[in-house]
Enzyme design. Structure first.
Site, short mmCIF file in Angstrom:
data_model
loop_
_atom_site.label_atom_id
_atom_site.label_comp_id
_atom_site.label_asym_id
_atom_site.label_seq_id
_atom_site.Cartn_x
_atom_site.Cartn_y
_atom_site.Cartn_z
N HIS A 128 0.74 -2.60 -4.15
CA HIS A 128 -0.48 -2.88 -4.91
C HIS A 128 -1.72 -2.20 -4.29
O HIS A 128 -2.30 -1.30 -4.87
CB HIS A 128 -0.76 -4.39 -4.94
CG HIS A 128 0.35 -5.21 -5.54
ND1 HIS A 128 0.76 -5.12 -6.85
CD2 HIS A 128 1.12 -6.18 -4.99
CE1 HIS A 128 1.74 -5.98 -7.08
NE2 HIS A 128 1.98 -6.63 -5.97
O1 RIB Z 1 -1.80 -9.33 -6.54
C1 RIB Z 1 -1.74 -8.45 -5.43
C2 RIB Z 1 -2.93 -8.60 -4.56
O2 RIB Z 1 -2.98 -9.92 -4.03
C3 RIB Z 1 -2.91 -7.67 -3.33
O3 RIB Z 1 -4.22 -7.31 -3.00
C4 RIB Z 1 -2.31 -8.53 -2.26
O4 RIB Z 1 -2.78 -8.15 -0.95
C5 RIB Z 1 -2.85 -9.88 -2.61
O5 RIB Z 1 -4.13 -9.99 -2.04
#
Ligand code: RIB
Ligand code: CA
Length: 306
Positions: free
Chosen positions: A240
């Site tokens: 992500h």
């Molecule tokens: O949904 C993914 C996000 O949520 C990423 O930034 C992960 O680090 C969590 O913070």
């Protein structure tokens, strides 16, 4: 050279974003701000300090907000581990100290470098909302705001909400309606970049052939992160947060659609949901919909080899 401030909540994939940026030849990280998110801010700050010191990354680390604007705090240690970053081991004699208040650092840096600084937000958007409220001129002086958050389709922390937005929907609403130039890396695009068995095997091979500390930290963290992601969601971990860094390294590996993003702050079942409205003619929110995963992992491989 793309200059950036990284606002993050390390956090397993935040750590990969830092490792990716540290090895990038066309990025200059002006500062890292740790915000409450995956873990409490004391832990996200400690994780950012010890990781940057361990990889000898010469960057100041600042403290961001410790709680969401309005809602009760939620954290994600179930996925990221106790303290927000389980797996890697770090040398104990950490000497790096917090460089101060992240909100003022971000405002001062953006305002004294008009049009130059990318603000990359890969945790809850609390800091970004406070920055916009404290100094609205940031909207016209920041180069871009690149956000890991939201989704056009489904959520991950609830069926409708992605974690970063869910952790502070009121802040997200302020940011998405600010009028700033925004690149949103939501789940639609980040879930296309998954660290599966074959990708992981590649990094283990590379570590065997020419070991580096950065790649060792990556492997140790991802071993833990894979186990919790498979246990909790029955899927391999998506990259992500690093998608936001990869965009600055090579925008061509992503494609976007324009959407005006609303954030649900009242819904009983949809609290924290992001809704992509058909854009009006001057929409400035670009939502990622496609990623070249192979090119992403080639870039990550290069960064970790340093
Ligand atoms: O949904 C993914 C996000 O949520 C990423 O930034 C992960 O680090 C969590 O913070
Ligand atoms: Ca994060």
């Amino acid at each position: 050279m793309e200059r950036l401030i990284l606002d993050c909540d390390p956090g397993q994939d935040d750590a990969v974003a830092i490792l990716l940026a540290n090895g990038a030849t066309n990025l200059k990280v002006e500062g890292i701000v740790a915000v409450a998110g995956n873990a409490v801010v004391e832990d996200t700050l400690e994780n950012a300090l010890k990781l940057t010191e361990e990889i000898k990354m010469d960057v100041p680390v600042y403290r961001g907000c410790s709680s969401p604007l309005i809602r009760k705090q939620v954290i994600a240690e179930k996925i990221h581990g106790k303290g927000g970053y389980a797996g890697p081991t770090f040398t104990q004699q950490r000497i790096k100290q917090c460089a101060g208040d992240g909100i003022d650092f971000t405002i001062d840096t953006i305002m004294s470098n008009p049009g130059e600084i990318n603000l990359v937000a890969i945790g809850p958007l609390t800091d970004i909302a406070v920055i916009i409220k404290k100094e609205p001129r940031v909207i016209d002086n920041v180069k871009r705001i690149i956000i890991m958050g939201g989704s056009l389709i489904e959520g991950n922390i609830t069926p409708t909400a992605e974690f970063n937005v869910y952790a502070d929907p009121e802040a997200a609403r302020i940011v998405f309606s600010s009028g700033a130039e925004i690149y949103m890396m939501g789940l639609d695009v980040t879930k296309q970049v998954q660290l599966g068995k074959d990708e992981f095997k590649r990094f283990k091979e590379e570590q065997k052939n020419s070991p580096t500390r950065a790649r060792e930290i990556f492997i140790d963290g991802m071993e833990y992160y894979t186990s919790t992601c498979v246990d909790a969601n029955h899927e391999y971990p998506a990259m992500h947060d690093p998608c936001c860094i990869a965009y600055l390294m090579d925008p061509s590996i992503f494609s976007f659609v324009e959407r005006d993003i609303d954030v649900e702050t009242k819904g009983e079942f949809t609290y924290g949901m992001t809704v992509g409205n058909w854009p009006d003619k001057n929409s400035k929110t670009h939502v990622g919909i496609k990623a070249d995963s192979d090119k992403f992992f080639d870039m990550l491989s290069k960064s970790l080899s340093k």
